[in-house]
Scaffold this active site. Structure first.
Site, PDB file in Angstrom:
ATOM      1  N   GLN A   1      12.034  13.408  30.008  1.00 49.60           N
ATOM      2  CA  GLN A   1      13.098  12.956  29.407  1.00 49.60           C
ATOM      3  C   GLN A   1      12.807  12.928  28.044  1.00 49.60           C
ATOM      4  O   GLN A   1      13.685  13.044  27.015  1.00 49.60           O
ATOM      5  CB  GLN A   1      13.373  11.349  29.903  1.00 49.60           C
TER       6      GLN A   1
ATOM      7  N   SER B   1     -15.067 -10.021  -9.689  1.00 49.16           N
ATOM      8  CA  SER B   1     -15.289 -11.163  -8.625  1.00 49.16           C
ATOM      9  C   SER B   1     -14.767 -12.436  -9.111  1.00 49.16           C
ATOM     10  O   SER B   1     -14.877 -12.538 -10.386  1.00 49.16           O
ATOM     11  CB  SER B   1     -16.958 -11.187  -8.278  1.00 49.16           C
TER      12      SER B   1
ATOM     13  N   TYR C   1       0.844  -1.274  -0.182  1.00 52.87           N
ATOM     14  CA  TYR C   1       0.192   0.154   0.126  1.00 52.87           C
ATOM     15  C   TYR C   1       0.874   1.223  -0.046  1.00 52.87           C
ATOM     16  O   TYR C   1       0.248   2.167  -0.746  1.00 52.87           O
ATOM     17  CB  TYR C   1      -1.039  -0.057   1.415  1.00 52.87           C
TER      18      TYR C   1
ATOM     19  N   ARG D   1       8.815  10.038  33.013  1.00 50.34           N
ATOM     20  CA  ARG D   1       9.159   9.244  31.731  1.00 50.34           C
ATOM     21  C   ARG D   1       8.937   7.755  32.227  1.00 50.34           C
ATOM     22  O   ARG D   1       9.325   7.425  33.001  1.00 50.34           O
ATOM     23  CB  ARG D   1      10.417   9.256  30.859  1.00 50.34           C
TER      24      ARG D   1
ATOM     25  N   HIS E   1     -30.910  10.862   4.977  1.00 51.08           N
ATOM     26  CA  HIS E   1     -31.339   9.667   5.586  1.00 51.08           C
ATOM     27  C   HIS E   1     -31.065   8.562   4.545  1.00 51.08           C
ATOM     28  O   HIS E   1     -31.738   7.290   4.426  1.00 51.08           O
ATOM     29  CB  HIS E   1     -32.605   9.596   6.055  1.00 51.08           C
TER      30      HIS E   1
ATOM     31  N   ARG F   1      21.671  -4.850  25.747  1.00 51.44           N
ATOM     32  CA  ARG F   1      20.293  -4.806  25.820  1.00 51.44           C
ATOM     33  C   ARG F   1      19.752  -3.107  25.749  1.00 51.44           C
ATOM     34  O   ARG F   1      18.829  -2.721  26.511  1.00 51.44           O
ATOM     35  CB  ARG F   1      19.902  -5.358  27.078  1.00 51.44           C
TER      36      ARG F   1
END
Length: 471
Positions: free
Chosen positions: A233, A281, A13, A321, A151, A77
């Site tokens: 922070q 379809s 997309y 934070r 409507h 980490r």
């Protein structure tokens, strides 16, 4: 790699521009640009950072060893420190001064603000392209009568162009909101761990003026005139709410337009583009489903729901934070931009090739025009000596009878019934003379012209090529 999950936003997309903007390469390059800017400003302000170190950092902005960074992150980490380490390996003479005085949010948050600003600017161009398509469509059909609906029931006539002007007005509102967000976007700057600038104040031996100048130099290098007056922070997460709310607003406008097109295509009044070899379809070969408009609505629903992530994060920051904002933002913010991009690309495609079946539109007008014209018929009957209240009752009774007949599949015979009433003093041909649809569109053409005059100065900025849509 087809044995791993791939987001449809990236595989189907979104545009190449938006995919590159939120790529790991662009994000980490932006981190490195921020580290260069910080080092340059610190050198300018007299800290022990040499011009040679700045130059070496600048020479290695793009050559990012992602494998080394990933391995280092497994050990420590911490993604930012992993990239500090990797950058230091690429620019060894400057390894000791990278990130001097900064906290992780110096690069992560400032980079996000830079990327979001570029994303908003790009979406602005796409939004203007949609407005340009709709402006041309509205101009072409501003005086073409069509049956109005309230409507989703037949109501007084409008014009095809006036209806498009309603869509335009929504998108114009989104553009105004987007411009406001861009115009008020501020930089986080160099604030330190809890936003106090204490680390930089220490580096500059208590010279607050130099800390302020550091912020000015870094901010201006990235085109930001202002920093937030205060931060924890992070930069205030209300910014993310404002941005995603703006993107959600675009989605709301797109959904409204696409849903209207879906309703009109049901009656074959208006049709979205349908390519020569397109299959509507897998089983019903005759079908022409409004699949592009359906996709706009589907993606818009996703974006409106995605926008709820930001206010939930902004409302739960835990004093200066908490890190529970990080994982969610990594998903919701880029995907919000990619989704808005996808929606606007589809909107450009649909509005560029929107087709009006004018004979079908005219037939729908004329089917209901006898009912719509009854007020004019009543006024003409009064001019010929009739009693207004009596004529109103005749119209009411005849309309109910004609409607009941139409429900049996018979044609509308309202004019014949009214002409048979002596109180009107009019023949059926005389009544038919009042059934010109152009007499019942009010000031629709003038209203369209007024909106186009408002929008036209913006359209001079529209130069976007027609997007290729992966259907």
């Amino acid at each position: 790699m087809k044995d791993r999950y791939e987001s449809p936003l990236s595989s189907r997309y979104a545009s190449e521009f938006m995919l590159r903007l939120f790529s790991a390469q662009e994000r980490i390059q932006t981190w490195r640009r921020l580290w260069v800017a910080l080092a340059r400003a610190e050198h300018n302000l007299g800290l022990p950072v040499t011009a040679e170190q700045v130059a070496e950092l600048e020479a290695h902005i793009s050559d990012i060893d992602f494998d080394m960074a990933a391995q280092r992150e497994k050990e420590v980490r911490h993604d930012v420190m992993a990239h500090v380490y990797t950058y230091g390996k690429a620019a060894p003479s400057a390894a000791g001064i990278i990130h001097l005085g900064a906290t992780s949010c110096y690069v992560t948050d400032n980079a996000d603000l830079i990327l979001y600003r570029e994303g908003l600017r790009y979406l602005r161009g796409e939004l203007i392209a949609v407005l340009a398509n709709l402006a041309q469509f509205a101009e072409t059909y501003k005086a073409t009568p069509t049956l109005g609906y309230t409507h989703y029931q037949p109501a007084q006539l409008v014009t095809v162009g006036k209806r498009a002007a309603l869509w335009m007005q929504d998108f114009l509102s989104d553009l105004e909101e987007l411009d406001f967000v861009l115009g008020t976007l501020k930089f986080r700057g160099c604030r330190g761990t809890t936003g106090t600038e204490a680390s930089f104040l220490e580096l500059f031996e208590g010279d607050g003026a130099k800390v302020e100048e550091l912020n000015r130099q870094v901010s201006r290098e990235f085109g930001f005139e202002k920093c937030f007056a205060v931060c924890g922070q992070t930069y205030p997460r209300k910014v993310d709410s404002r941005i995603l709310n703006c993107l959600s607003s675009v989605a709301q406008s797109a959904y409204r337009m696409a849903n209207d097109i879906r309703l009109l295509q049901h009656d074959r009044q208006v049709e979205e583009p349908f390519e020569k070899n397109q299959i509507g379809s897998s089983a019903m070969a005759y079908k022409r489903n409004p699949m592009r408009s359906e996709r706009i609505c589907s993606l818009s629903r996703y974006l409106m729901a995605d926008a709820m992530n930001a206010p939930m994060t902004a409302s739960a920051q835990w004093l200066e934070r908490t890190l529970d904002d990080s994982a969610g933002r990594r998903i919701s913010m880029p995907e919000g931009f990619l989704c808005a991009d996808a929606i606007l690309r589809l909107c450009q495609n649909v509005t560029d090739g929107l087709h009006v079946n004018e004979k079908v539109v005219d037939r729908a007008c004329r089917e209901y025009l006898p009912f719509i014209a009854t007020e004019n018929l009543m006024m003409e009957g009064v001019k010929r000596g009739g009693d207004r209240q009596a004529l109103h009752e005749i119209i009411r009774a005849c309309s109910m009878a004609a409607t009941a007949k139409m429900k049996e599949g018979e044609p509308c015979d309202l004019l014949a019934r009214l002409a048979a009433e002596p109180a009107f003093g009019m023949t059926e041909p005389e009544m038919a003379g009042l059934l010109d649809p152009a007499l019942y569109i009010g000031r629709c053409p003038q209203q369209v012209d007024a909106l186009l005059a408002q929008v036209r100065p913006l359209l001079a900025e529209s130069s976007r090529e027609k997007p290729e849509i992966n259907l």
